[in-house]
Write a protein that holds these residues in place. Structure first.
Motif, PDB file in Angstrom:
ATOM      1  N   ASP A   8       0.809  -1.219   0.000  1.00  0.00           N
ATOM      2  CA  ASP A   8       0.000   0.000   0.000  1.00  0.00           C
ATOM      3  C   ASP A   8       0.844   1.272   0.000  1.00  0.00           C
ATOM      4  N   GLY A   9       2.164   1.121  -0.076  1.00  0.00           N
ATOM      5  CA  GLY A   9       3.029   2.294  -0.092  1.00  0.00           C
ATOM      6  C   GLY A   9       3.352   2.829   1.285  1.00  0.00           C
ATOM      7  N   LEU A  10       3.063   2.043   2.332  1.00  0.00           N
ATOM      8  CA  LEU A  10       3.411   2.458   3.684  1.00  0.00           C
ATOM      9  C   LEU A  10       4.855   2.047   3.983  1.00  0.00           C
ATOM     10  N   VAL A  11       5.547   2.871   4.770  1.00  0.00           N
ATOM     11  CA  VAL A  11       6.967   2.645   5.047  1.00  0.00           C
ATOM     12  C   VAL A  11       7.135   1.605   6.144  1.00  0.00           C
ATOM     13  N   LEU A  12       7.775   0.490   5.786  1.00  0.00           N
ATOM     14  CA  LEU A  12       8.100  -0.541   6.759  1.00  0.00           C
ATOM     15  C   LEU A  12       9.386  -0.197   7.511  1.00  0.00           C
ATOM     16  N   LEU A  13      10.348   0.362   6.775  1.00  0.00           N
ATOM     17  CA  LEU A  13      11.667   0.631   7.334  1.00  0.00           C
ATOM     18  C   LEU A  13      12.271   1.838   6.648  1.00  0.00           C
ATOM     19  N   ASP A  14      12.819   2.750   7.441  1.00  0.00           N
ATOM     20  CA  ASP A  14      13.492   3.945   6.919  1.00  0.00           C
ATOM     21  C   ASP A  14      14.977   3.826   7.227  1.00  0.00           C
ATOM     22  N   LEU A  15      15.810   3.993   6.195  1.00  0.00           N
ATOM     23  CA  LEU A  15      17.258   3.858   6.336  1.00  0.00           C
ATOM     24  C   LEU A  15      17.924   5.140   5.837  1.00  0.00           C
ATOM     25  N   PRO A  16      17.976   6.169   6.673  1.00  0.00           N
ATOM     26  CA  PRO A  16      18.609   7.420   6.243  1.00  0.00           C
ATOM     27  C   PRO A  16      20.096   7.213   5.958  1.00  0.00           C
ATOM     28  N   GLY A  17      20.595   7.965   4.995  1.00  0.00           N
ATOM     29  CA  GLY A  17      22.013   7.879   4.662  1.00  0.00           C
ATOM     30  C   GLY A  17      22.237   7.994   3.170  1.00  0.00           C
ATOM     31  N   ASP A  18      23.491   8.030   2.779  1.00  0.00           N
ATOM     32  CA  ASP A  18      23.877   8.156   1.378  1.00  0.00           C
ATOM     33  C   ASP A  18      24.092   6.764   0.795  1.00  0.00           C
ATOM     34  N   TRP A  19      23.191   6.367  -0.108  1.00  0.00           N
ATOM     35  CA  TRP A  19      23.266   5.039  -0.711  1.00  0.00           C
ATOM     36  C   TRP A  19      23.848   5.166  -2.121  1.00  0.00           C
ATOM     37  N   HIS A  20      24.950   4.436  -2.357  1.00  0.00           N
ATOM     38  CA  HIS A  20      25.637   4.499  -3.642  1.00  0.00           C
ATOM     39  C   HIS A  20      24.749   3.877  -4.717  1.00  0.00           C
ATOM     40  N   THR A  21      24.361   4.658  -5.708  1.00  0.00           N
ATOM     41  CA  THR A  21      23.361   4.237  -6.686  1.00  0.00           C
ATOM     42  C   THR A  21      23.741   2.972  -7.447  1.00  0.00           C
ATOM     43  N   PRO A  22      24.957   2.845  -7.997  1.00  0.00           N
ATOM     44  CA  PRO A  22      25.287   1.588  -8.715  1.00  0.00           C
ATOM     45  C   PRO A  22      25.182   0.348  -7.826  1.00  0.00           C
ATOM     46  N   HIS A  23      25.629   0.458  -6.567  1.00  0.00           N
ATOM     47  CA  HIS A  23      25.521  -0.682  -5.659  1.00  0.00           C
ATOM     48  C   HIS A  23      24.056  -1.009  -5.370  1.00  0.00           C
ATOM     49  N   LEU A  24      23.234   0.039  -5.188  1.00  0.00           N
ATOM     50  CA  LEU A  24      21.819  -0.166  -4.906  1.00  0.00           C
ATOM     51  C   LEU A  24      21.122  -0.817  -6.095  1.00  0.00           C
ATOM     52  N   GLU A  25      21.435  -0.363  -7.295  1.00  0.00           N
ATOM     53  CA  GLU A  25      20.814  -0.930  -8.495  1.00  0.00           C
ATOM     54  C   GLU A  25      21.220  -2.388  -8.680  1.00  0.00           C
ATOM     55  N   SER A  26      22.484  -2.689  -8.389  1.00  0.00           N
ATOM     56  CA  SER A  26      22.950  -4.078  -8.510  1.00  0.00           C
ATOM     57  C   SER A  26      22.226  -4.975  -7.505  1.00  0.00           C
ATOM     58  N   PHE A  27      22.066  -4.481  -6.274  1.00  0.00           N
ATOM     59  CA  PHE A  27      21.395  -5.268  -5.248  1.00  0.00           C
ATOM     60  C   PHE A  27      19.933  -5.518  -5.600  1.00  0.00           C
ATOM     61  N   THR A  28      19.217  -4.466  -5.979  1.00  0.00           N
ATOM     62  CA  THR A  28      17.788  -4.614  -6.271  1.00  0.00           C
ATOM     63  C   THR A  28      17.558  -5.490  -7.493  1.00  0.00           C
ATOM     64  N   HIS A  29      18.489  -5.431  -8.470  1.00  0.00           N
ATOM     65  CA  HIS A  29      18.347  -6.281  -9.662  1.00  0.00           C
ATOM     66  C   HIS A  29      18.480  -7.746  -9.284  1.00  0.00           C
ATOM     67  N   ARG A  30      19.466  -8.061  -8.438  1.00  0.00           N
ATOM     68  CA  ARG A  30      19.664  -9.447  -8.018  1.00  0.00           C
ATOM     69  C   ARG A  30      18.538  -9.934  -7.113  1.00  0.00           C
ATOM     70  N   ALA A  31      18.047  -9.028  -6.265  1.00  0.00           N
ATOM     71  CA  ALA A  31      16.994  -9.422  -5.322  1.00  0.00           C
ATOM     72  C   ALA A  31      15.613  -9.425  -5.963  1.00  0.00           C
ATOM     73  N   GLY A  32      15.497  -8.807  -7.132  1.00  0.00           N
ATOM     74  CA  GLY A  32      14.201  -8.740  -7.792  1.00  0.00           C
ATOM     75  C   GLY A  32      13.226  -7.797  -7.112  1.00  0.00           C
ATOM     76  N   ILE A  33      13.757  -6.752  -6.456  1.00  0.00           N
ATOM     77  CA  ILE A  33      12.912  -5.770  -5.772  1.00  0.00           C
ATOM     78  C   ILE A  33      12.938  -4.470  -6.568  1.00  0.00           C
ATOM     79  N   PRO A  34      11.792  -3.988  -7.027  1.00  0.00           N
ATOM     80  CA  PRO A  34      11.796  -2.715  -7.763  1.00  0.00           C
ATOM     81  C   PRO A  34      12.190  -1.545  -6.858  1.00  0.00           C
TER      82      PRO A  34
END
Length: 286
Positions: A43-69
């Protein structure tokens, strides 16, 4: 998805429907932008908030492998981003990955503040205000690099005196119904021209004009949804103008509402009601 906090050693697992890569600010140059990553449910509700600077290439690689949009909202309007982050799911958590300041840090800060005050008096007595300003600027730079924020008072010793005074003054205003919310914010006060001020720290980050027209603040809704609580500022039609999730004292809110002639409602809301209010809110302080 498993999230581990190295600072506390805690770990939790969750199954988000999508991730939300965000960045927002309050349009004030001296208030830094806030960025991070949020895990959202169906429903678009926040389960977990992780403030901080997330490196975009690493994040994209992780989400692609995990299958999470993942949704890149870093260029979305800040008010819309805050409204999304304020839509918390039951059991919502925020993990910063930073250790809590120990007692030794506070003691060091007080000792450094006293030494800083003595040095400031000495430099002022010999007419070296420029030297103090240079030292203060250098100290703040070092503190930003080292993330030892407790030592900030060493280079601003007046905080040691004025902080407790301002905190006590804020408590008196809360008792008189002139303010609600903790000293550090977010808190609500009534400013000039019948305008509600929403403050974080010592900065007014949002304003809501009171009145009986649509889009003007007319009432407050203090809600509970499962283990979530919060406050909505509403207009005369009941539309949510500003969402302030978190604990609020019912006694203080009632006193504040009576003092400023605001309509007050206190409700246990259903999931559907919560979604309608939170999703329609124009602004929020997450």
């Amino acid at each position: 998805m498993t999230v581990t906090d190295p600072a506390t050693g805690t770990s939790l697992s969750l199954k988000p429907a999508r991730l939300y890569h965000y960045k927002h600010d309050f349009g004030q140059g001296d208030v830094p932008a806030i960025q991070g990553l949020a895990a959202l449910d169906d429903d678009g509700l926040v389960l977990l908030d992780l403030p901080g600077d997330w490196h975009t290439p690493h994040l994209e690689s992780f989400t692609h492998r995990a299958g999470i949009p993942v949704e890149d909202a870093r260029r979305h309007p800040s008010d819309k981003v805050r409204a999304v982050l304020a839509c918390r799911a039951p059991g919502w958590q925020r993990i910063r990955g930073l250790p809590s300041p120990g007692r030794w840090r506070k003691g060091t800060a007080i000792a450094a503040a006293i030494a800083g005050a003595a040095l400031m008096v000495y430099l002022a007595s010999v007419g070296l205000w420029v030297a103090w300003r240079g030292l203060s600027m250098f100290g703040r730079l070092i503190l930003d690099l080292l993330e030892t924020k407790w030592l900030l008072v060493a280079f601003s010793p007046a905080l040691l005196v004025f902080g407790p005074v301002r905190s006590k003054y804020h408590r008196l205003r809360r008792k008189r119904g002139l303010a609600i919310g903790p000293f550090g914010g977010p808190n609500l006060t009534l400013g000039p021209s019948n305008v509600l001020h929403i403050t974080l720290g010592n900065k007014v980050v949002a304003k809501v004009r009171l009145g009986t027209r649509p889009g003007q603040g007319f009432g407050l809704l203090l809600y509970r949804y499962e283990n979530l609580t919060g406050l909505f500022i509403q207009d005369v039609s009941g539309r949510a103008l500003h969402h302030l999730p978190g604990p609020w004292s019912p006694e203080e809110v009632e006193h504040f509402a009576k003092r400023h002639d605001l309509r007050l409602a206190v409700h246990q809301v259903s999931r559907e009601e919560y979604l309608n209010l939170a999703k329609s809110s124009q602004e929020a302080i997450p």
